[in-house]
Write a protein that holds these residues in place. Structure first.
Motif, short mmCIF file in Angstrom:
data_model
loop_
_atom_site.label_atom_id
_atom_site.label_comp_id
_atom_site.label_asym_id
_atom_site.label_seq_id
_atom_site.Cartn_x
_atom_site.Cartn_y
_atom_site.Cartn_z
N VAL A 1 43.82 36.61 44.30
CA VAL A 1 42.76 36.26 45.02
C VAL A 1 41.89 37.51 44.86
N HIS A 2 40.43 37.22 45.20
CA HIS A 2 39.48 38.33 45.24
C HIS A 2 38.15 37.96 45.90
N ALA A 3 37.19 38.87 46.32
CA ALA A 3 35.77 38.34 46.84
C ALA A 3 34.98 38.00 45.56
N THR A 4 34.09 37.02 45.84
CA THR A 4 33.33 36.51 45.17
C THR A 4 31.94 36.29 45.44
N GLY A 5 30.90 36.75 44.74
CA GLY A 5 29.80 36.73 45.50
C GLY A 5 28.54 36.55 44.30
N SER A 6 28.23 37.33 43.46
CA SER A 6 27.42 37.23 42.43
C SER A 6 27.81 36.37 41.13
N ALA A 7 28.98 36.04 41.26
CA ALA A 7 29.56 35.29 40.19
C ALA A 7 30.18 35.86 39.04
N GLY A 8 30.03 36.98 38.83
CA GLY A 8 30.39 37.77 37.41
C GLY A 8 31.93 38.04 37.31
N THR A 9 32.57 38.82 38.45
CA THR A 9 33.94 39.12 38.56
C THR A 9 34.51 37.67 38.51
N GLN A 10 34.49 36.58 39.18
CA GLN A 10 35.37 35.26 39.06
C GLN A 10 34.94 34.58 37.77
N ALA A 11 33.84 34.70 37.20
CA ALA A 11 33.72 34.18 36.01
C ALA A 11 34.39 34.73 34.85
N GLY A 12 34.33 36.08 34.92
CA GLY A 12 35.24 36.86 33.81
C GLY A 12 36.48 36.67 34.02
N LEU A 13 37.15 36.48 35.29
CA LEU A 13 38.65 36.63 35.62
C LEU A 13 39.05 35.34 35.03
N VAL A 14 38.45 34.09 35.38
CA VAL A 14 38.69 32.86 35.01
C VAL A 14 38.66 32.51 33.53
N ALA A 15 37.66 33.04 32.97
CA ALA A 15 37.58 32.87 31.54
C ALA A 15 38.64 33.66 30.75
N GLY A 16 39.03 35.00 31.02
CA GLY A 16 40.42 35.51 30.76
C GLY A 16 41.57 34.97 30.98
N LEU A 17 41.80 34.26 32.23
CA LEU A 17 43.02 33.72 32.73
C LEU A 17 43.10 32.25 31.85
N CYS A 18 41.95 31.53 31.87
CA CYS A 18 42.06 30.29 31.04
C CYS A 18 42.18 30.60 29.69
N GLY A 19 41.67 31.60 29.01
CA GLY A 19 41.40 31.62 27.68
C GLY A 19 42.91 32.27 27.29
N ALA B 1 27.49 32.38 49.49
CA ALA B 1 26.80 31.08 49.26
C ALA B 1 27.80 30.00 49.51
N PRO B 2 27.48 28.74 49.76
CA PRO B 2 28.26 27.59 50.10
C PRO B 2 29.11 27.41 48.76
N ARG B 3 30.18 26.88 49.02
CA ARG B 3 31.42 26.90 48.24
C ARG B 3 30.76 25.81 46.93
N GLU B 4 30.17 24.88 47.02
CA GLU B 4 29.59 24.16 45.87
C GLU B 4 28.50 24.95 44.93
N LYS B 5 27.71 25.57 45.74
CA LYS B 5 26.90 26.47 44.92
C LYS B 5 27.70 27.72 44.28
N GLN B 6 28.61 28.21 45.01
CA GLN B 6 29.23 29.46 44.31
C GLN B 6 30.05 29.00 43.15
N GLU B 7 30.82 27.86 43.34
CA GLU B 7 31.84 27.27 42.24
C GLU B 7 30.69 27.17 40.98
N GLU B 8 29.73 26.22 41.22
CA GLU B 8 28.82 26.09 40.19
C GLU B 8 28.10 27.08 39.33
N ASN B 9 27.89 28.15 40.26
CA ASN B 9 27.25 29.50 39.56
C ASN B 9 28.52 30.33 38.75
N VAL B 10 29.69 30.35 39.15
CA VAL B 10 30.95 30.64 38.57
C VAL B 10 30.90 29.91 37.25
#
Length: 168
Positions: free
Chosen positions: A18-36, A50-59
């Motif tokens: 679990v972590h805080a997500t805002g500009s999408a960079g941290t979550q995008a990097g983490l999910v890319a690494g974890l999934c990769g 951001a609202p959930r849909e927008k945040q998830e789309e950005n990430v």
């Protein structure tokens, strides 16, 4: 990789990150690494703006571009990107009472300083999700603290402190 390797080295099976997500960079990097690396560890971003849909789309867009860039195209599926944006409150940079409470709790109990914009909201979300039974007893939940404690000084009023800091 570092987190997963360290957990494996000590025999810890991580059930959630679990972590805080805002500009999408941290979550995008983490999910890319974890999934990769096919870790199988679910990642939950607690949204701070951001609202959930927008945040998830950005990430997802950034994670997809990251995977393409590092040669693991298609490693991240849309369902791998999960954000809970129920703790945004009044908006970016506006900590609610739950955020202030979480910051105080960690400072007093663990001497860990969280910031009011990102990690404080993330921890407030994690605490609430635990209290609501989102995570099962005994699960290993890792909270990633991404820094920012210097931001505390810009929010002294939220803690009932004078602008000069005082001797509190």
């Amino acid at each position: 990789m570092e987190l997963i390797v360290q957990a494996n080295d000590i025999g810890l099976k991580i059930d959630h990150i679990v972590h805080a997500t805002g500009s999408a960079g941290t979550q995008a990097g983490l999910v890319a690494g974890l999934c990769g690396m096919r870790s199988g560890v679910p990642l939950l971003g607690i949204g701070v703006r951001a609202p959930r849909e927008k945040q998830e789309e950005n990430v997802f867009k950034l994670a997809t571009a990251t995977c393409d860039k590092i040669g693991i195209a298609g490693a991240v599926r849309r369902e791998d990107v999960v954000a809970n944006c129920d703790y945004v409150g009044k908006g970016y940079g506006f900590p609610g009472p739950d955020t202030i409470d979480a910051i105080r709790l960690l400072a007093r109990a663990e001497a860990i300083l969280l910031d009011p914009v990102y990690t404080g909201k993330g921890m407030a979300g994690l605490i609430d999700l635990i209290n609501r039974g989102h995570f099962k007893k005994g699960q290993a939940v890792v909270f990633l603290h991404t820094g920012g404690s210097v931001g505390l000084f810009g929010y002294l009023d939220d803690f009932g402190l004078p602008a000069g800091g005082g001797n509190h």
